[in-house]
Design an enzyme around this catalytic site. Sequence first.
Site, PDB file in Angstrom:
ATOM      1  N   HIS A 161      -1.465  11.096  -2.419  1.00  0.00           N
ATOM      2  CA  HIS A 161      -3.213  10.841  -1.772  1.00  0.00           C
ATOM      3  C   HIS A 161      -3.384  12.271  -1.627  1.00  0.00           C
ATOM      4  O   HIS A 161      -5.248  11.557  -2.075  1.00  0.00           O
ATOM      5  CB  HIS A 161      -2.224  10.197  -0.297  1.00  0.00           C
ATOM      6  CG  HIS A 161      -3.856   9.376   0.231  1.00  0.00           C
ATOM      7  ND1 HIS A 161      -4.429  10.272   0.674  1.00  0.00           N
ATOM      8  CD2 HIS A 161      -4.288   8.473   0.330  1.00  0.00           C
ATOM      9  CE1 HIS A 161      -5.849   9.406   1.223  1.00  0.00           C
ATOM     10  NE2 HIS A 161      -5.448   7.996   0.881  1.00  0.00           N
ATOM     11  N   HIS A 170       1.080  -1.368   0.223  1.00  0.00           N
ATOM     12  CA  HIS A 170      -0.217   0.123   0.096  1.00  0.00           C
ATOM     13  C   HIS A 170       1.171   0.718   0.185  1.00  0.00           C
ATOM     14  O   HIS A 170       1.532   1.252   1.012  1.00  0.00           O
ATOM     15  CB  HIS A 170      -0.665   0.363   1.062  1.00  0.00           C
ATOM     16  CG  HIS A 170      -2.305   1.096   1.427  1.00  0.00           C
ATOM     17  ND1 HIS A 170      -2.550   1.273   2.127  1.00  0.00           N
ATOM     18  CD2 HIS A 170      -2.508   1.423   0.037  1.00  0.00           C
ATOM     19  CE1 HIS A 170      -3.428   2.665   2.488  1.00  0.00           C
ATOM     20  NE2 HIS A 170      -3.841   2.548   1.195  1.00  0.00           N
TER      21      HIS A 170
HETATM   22  O1  G3P Z   1      -6.772   1.087  -2.951  1.00  0.00           O
HETATM   23  C1  G3P Z   1      -6.774   0.721  -2.159  1.00  0.00           C
HETATM   24  C2  G3P Z   1      -6.527   2.404  -0.840  1.00  0.00           C
HETATM   25  O2  G3P Z   1      -5.411   2.643  -0.606  1.00  0.00           O
HETATM   26  C3  G3P Z   1      -7.503   2.985  -1.149  1.00  0.00           C
HETATM   27  O3  G3P Z   1      -7.365   4.570   0.176  1.00  0.00           O
HETATM   28  O4  G3P Z   1      -6.912   5.959   1.294  1.00  0.00           O
HETATM   29  O5  G3P Z   1      -5.527   4.822   1.537  1.00  0.00           O
HETATM   30  O6  G3P Z   1      -5.945   5.425  -0.931  1.00  0.00           O
HETATM   31  P1  G3P Z   1      -6.552   5.136   0.564  1.00  0.00           P
HETATM   32 MG    MG Z   2      -4.983   4.268  -2.371  1.00  0.00          MG
END
Ligand code: G3P
Ligand code: MG
Length: 252
Positions: free
Chosen positions: A58, A16
Amino acid sequence: MSVSFANWPYPRVAAHRGAGRLAPENTLAAMRLGASFGFGMFEFDVKLSGDGVLVLMHDATLDRTTDGTGRVAGRTFAELARLDAGGWHSAAYAGEPVPAFAQVARWLLRNGHRANVEIKPCPGREAETGAAVALEAQRLWHGLAVPPILSSFSETALEAARRAAPGLPRALLFGQLPGDWLARCDALGCVALDAQEATLSAPVVAAAHRAGLRVITYTVNDPARARQLFDWGLDTLITDAVDRIEPGVRRA
Ligand code: G3P
Ligand code: MG
C-alpha cells in the site's frame, strides 16, 4: 476481454487488502483468511519494485507494513521478498512475505476468485506502473472470461493502463467526489465509478447507472450502511469487515 454493464461478473462484496485488518494487508495469508470467510473477490494495492517487479504494497515506504525501512522503489524484488510483511500485524503472521502480483494472480485464478487490482504508483512512477499492471494483468488473465478490474486514484496511471491493455475494465477512484466525476470516468473509458462510501448518495448511484457506469465503493464496514448502499443500487462494495459483512449480502 470486455465487461458489459448489463452483465456485471463481480461479486457484490470484495475484501479490502485481503482480509481488512484481521491479517496483514496485501499478503496471500490475508486473502486466504478472507476466502475462509466466503469472500470470492479481493482488492489489493500494486506497485513497482526498484527493478520493475510488481508487488503488493500500500505505502510508498516499507516502514509501516514490513520490518524494512525506506522506499519500496529503492529496493529490488529480491530484497523485498526477504522482508517480513506479517510480523508487524501479529506473531501468528511473522515471516509472511511481500508477494509479487504474479504469485497472487496465480492463487486467485487457481481458486476461481475475482480481483480488483488497485494501481498504487510510487510518486513519479504513475504511467510506468499503470502500463506495467495492465500488461501483467492481461498476460496473467489471458483467455479467461472475467478479467480483474483495474482501479486507481491516478488518472495518469489509468490512462497508461488503457493504452497498454484497452480491453481491461477500469474504475476511477475518488476520495472526494468532484463535480466532474462523470466526465473524468468517461475520459478514461471506465466501466465503474469507485468512490469513498461517505461521498455516495442515491442520486449519484442513479446518475452513474444512467451513464452506463457501475458503482463500487470503499470501505464499508457497517452492515446497515451496506444494506442502504445496496438499496440505492450499489454494484460492489469493498470491506475490511470480512467477519461482519456477509459475502452474500443482498438488498434489504
Ligand atoms: O481500492 C479502494 C481502496 O483500497 C482505496 O484506498 O488507501 O485503502 O488503497 P486505500
Ligand atoms: Mg487499495
